[in-house]
Design an enzyme around this catalytic site. Sequence first.
Site, PDB file in Angstrom:
ATOM      1  N   TYR A  12       0.833  -1.199   0.000  1.00 11.66           N
ATOM      2  CA  TYR A  12       0.000   0.000   0.000  1.00 11.66           C
ATOM      3  C   TYR A  12       0.865   1.245   0.000  1.00 11.66           C
ATOM      4  CZ  TYR A  12       0.911   0.786   5.006  1.00 11.66           C
ATOM      5  OH  TYR A  12       1.516   1.051   6.208  1.00 11.66           O
ATOM      6  N   ARG A  31       8.043   4.328  -4.491  1.00 11.30           N
ATOM      7  CA  ARG A  31       8.048   3.345  -3.392  1.00 11.30           C
ATOM      8  C   ARG A  31       6.974   2.281  -3.623  1.00 11.30           C
ATOM      9  NH1 ARG A  31       7.422   5.450   2.681  1.00 11.30           N
ATOM     10  NH2 ARG A  31       5.302   5.825   1.944  1.00 11.30           N
ATOM     11  N   ARG A  81      -8.469 -21.102  -1.296  1.00  9.62           N
ATOM     12  CA  ARG A  81      -7.610 -20.449  -0.319  1.00  9.62           C
ATOM     13  C   ARG A  81      -6.381 -21.335  -0.119  1.00  9.62           C
ATOM     14  NH1 ARG A  81      -5.599 -21.199   4.313  1.00  9.62           N
ATOM     15  NH2 ARG A  81      -4.840 -19.436   5.527  1.00  9.62           N
ATOM     16  N   HIS A  83      -1.913 -21.179   0.036  1.00  8.30           N
ATOM     17  CA  HIS A  83      -0.854 -20.200   0.274  1.00  8.30           C
ATOM     18  C   HIS A  83      -0.160 -19.791  -1.024  1.00  8.30           C
ATOM     19  CE1 HIS A  83      -0.279 -20.901   4.873  1.00  8.30           C
ATOM     20  NE2 HIS A  83      -1.544 -20.802   4.526  1.00  8.30           N
ATOM     21  N   LYS A 127       6.424  -1.911   2.068  1.00  6.89           N
ATOM     22  CA  LYS A 127       5.215  -1.361   2.695  1.00  6.89           C
ATOM     23  C   LYS A 127       4.070  -2.344   2.507  1.00  6.89           C
ATOM     24  CE  LYS A 127       3.164   3.280   3.135  1.00  6.89           C
ATOM     25  NZ  LYS A 127       3.237   3.369   4.584  1.00  6.89           N
ATOM     26  N   GLU A 159      12.463   2.474  14.265  1.00 10.80           N
ATOM     27  CA  GLU A 159      11.473   3.461  13.827  1.00 10.80           C
ATOM     28  C   GLU A 159      10.261   3.361  14.737  1.00 10.80           C
ATOM     29  OE1 GLU A 159      10.021   2.554   9.872  1.00 10.80           O
ATOM     30  OE2 GLU A 159       9.876   0.415  10.307  1.00 10.80           O
ATOM     31  N   LEU A 183      11.065   1.291   7.280  1.00 11.84           N
ATOM     32  CA  LEU A 183      10.423   1.732   6.045  1.00 11.84           C
ATOM     33  C   LEU A 183      11.126   3.020   5.596  1.00 11.84           C
ATOM     34  CD1 LEU A 183       7.846   1.128   4.217  1.00 11.84           C
ATOM     35  CD2 LEU A 183       6.990   3.219   5.255  1.00 11.84           C
TER      36      LEU A 183
HETATM   37  N1  PMP Z   1       7.646   3.657   9.176  1.00  9.54           N
HETATM   38  C1  PMP Z   1       6.501   2.947   9.182  1.00  9.54           C
HETATM   39  C2  PMP Z   1       6.514   1.582   9.781  1.00  9.54           C
HETATM   40  C3  PMP Z   1       5.328   3.482   8.635  1.00  9.54           C
HETATM   41  O1  PMP Z   1       4.193   2.753   8.618  1.00  9.54           O
HETATM   42  C4  PMP Z   1       5.334   4.802   8.119  1.00  9.54           C
HETATM   43  C5  PMP Z   1       4.088   5.433   7.572  1.00  9.54           C
HETATM   44  N2  PMP Z   1       3.555   4.727   6.523  1.00  9.54           N
HETATM   45  C6  PMP Z   1       6.538   5.512   8.131  1.00  9.54           C
HETATM   46  C7  PMP Z   1       7.675   4.906   8.669  1.00  9.54           C
HETATM   47  C8  PMP Z   1       6.631   6.907   7.565  1.00  9.54           C
HETATM   48  O2  PMP Z   1       6.581   6.877   6.163  1.00  9.54           O
HETATM   49  P1  PMP Z   1       6.079   8.137   5.323  1.00  9.54           P
HETATM   50  O3  PMP Z   1       6.869   9.284   5.769  1.00  9.54           O
HETATM   51  O4  PMP Z   1       6.356   7.761   3.923  1.00  9.54           O
HETATM   52  O5  PMP Z   1       4.623   8.295   5.608  1.00  9.54           O
END
Ligand code: PMP
Length: 278
Positions: A12, A31, A81, A83, A127, A159, A183
């Site tokens: 997403y 991304r 369903r 995997h 993501k 993070e 991310l």
């Molecule tokens: N880390 C994670 C785990 C996230 O879910 C997000 C938000 N989607 C971010 C960092 C920040 O990413 P962005 O600045 O692209 O929204």
Amino acid sequence: MDRGFLFGDGVYEVFPTYNKNIFGLDSHLNRLQDGLDAINIKNPHSKSEWINLINKLLSFDTVNTNQAIYLQVSRGCDKDRKHTHGDLKPTVYLQSTSILPRIKDNLLKGKSAISRDDIRWSQCNTKATSLLANIMYAQEAKENNAEEAILCRDGIVTEGSSSNVFIVKNNCIFTHPKSPNILPGITREIVIDCAKNLNLKVKEVTFNKNALMSADEVWITSSTREILPITLIDNLKINTGNAGPLWSIIYDSYQDSKNANRSNSGRVFEKIKSTAKN
Ligand code: PMP
């Protein structure tokens, strides 16, 4: 029978839009492409088609608020369903939610966070829609009246559950380098650019929990939360317990970038249209 629903088999993106201009459009589309490539889903749309879809959704907004466009591509529907999967037609889902205004005066006191061990998988740079660990951390933060859960893997701050983390020490800004453990946030990238343009020192290096707790400033960043100062972690004050001077400078610079995006967006859109691979 959608594998997004059955397995969280999809990726997403979230596009922040301000007065119908998409902020960081190209970075978000890139991304998305990286995520699709990582899990072997063929991108169902060209860049210009995605832009048209987002703009169509934005056109339904008659009150002209700032909107976050959530876009999901799942692997699609199967007959059984199981995997494993064959070649399926990806499902595309888009929705729009208004973005809360982040007014500077309301942020000066900062927000609180909790810290937790990062037990997520080793492909956090994708993501993926399967966000089980992230939502559990977010819920724990909510139950502790905190804005975010800040995660540490082997003592290193990675993070937040849905944000990137920055600290400031002796006027230098630190954030975890890009790696499979985080991310690669688009806001993170914009903040680094803002800081470099202001000739501030930025180091993309790892730092540990002690450095977090003894930092001069802590911020979290995301497309919908922008840049939030964190002034309390696990009920302990960070520095004086107020937003710091570098946060204030970067906040202003980020707002300027949003405004510059607005005045440039026609040009950016044309550029993307001309470079989009169909
Ligand atoms: N880390 C994670 C785990 C996230 O879910 C997000 C938000 N989607 C971010 C960092 C920040 O990413 P962005 O600045 O692209 O929204």
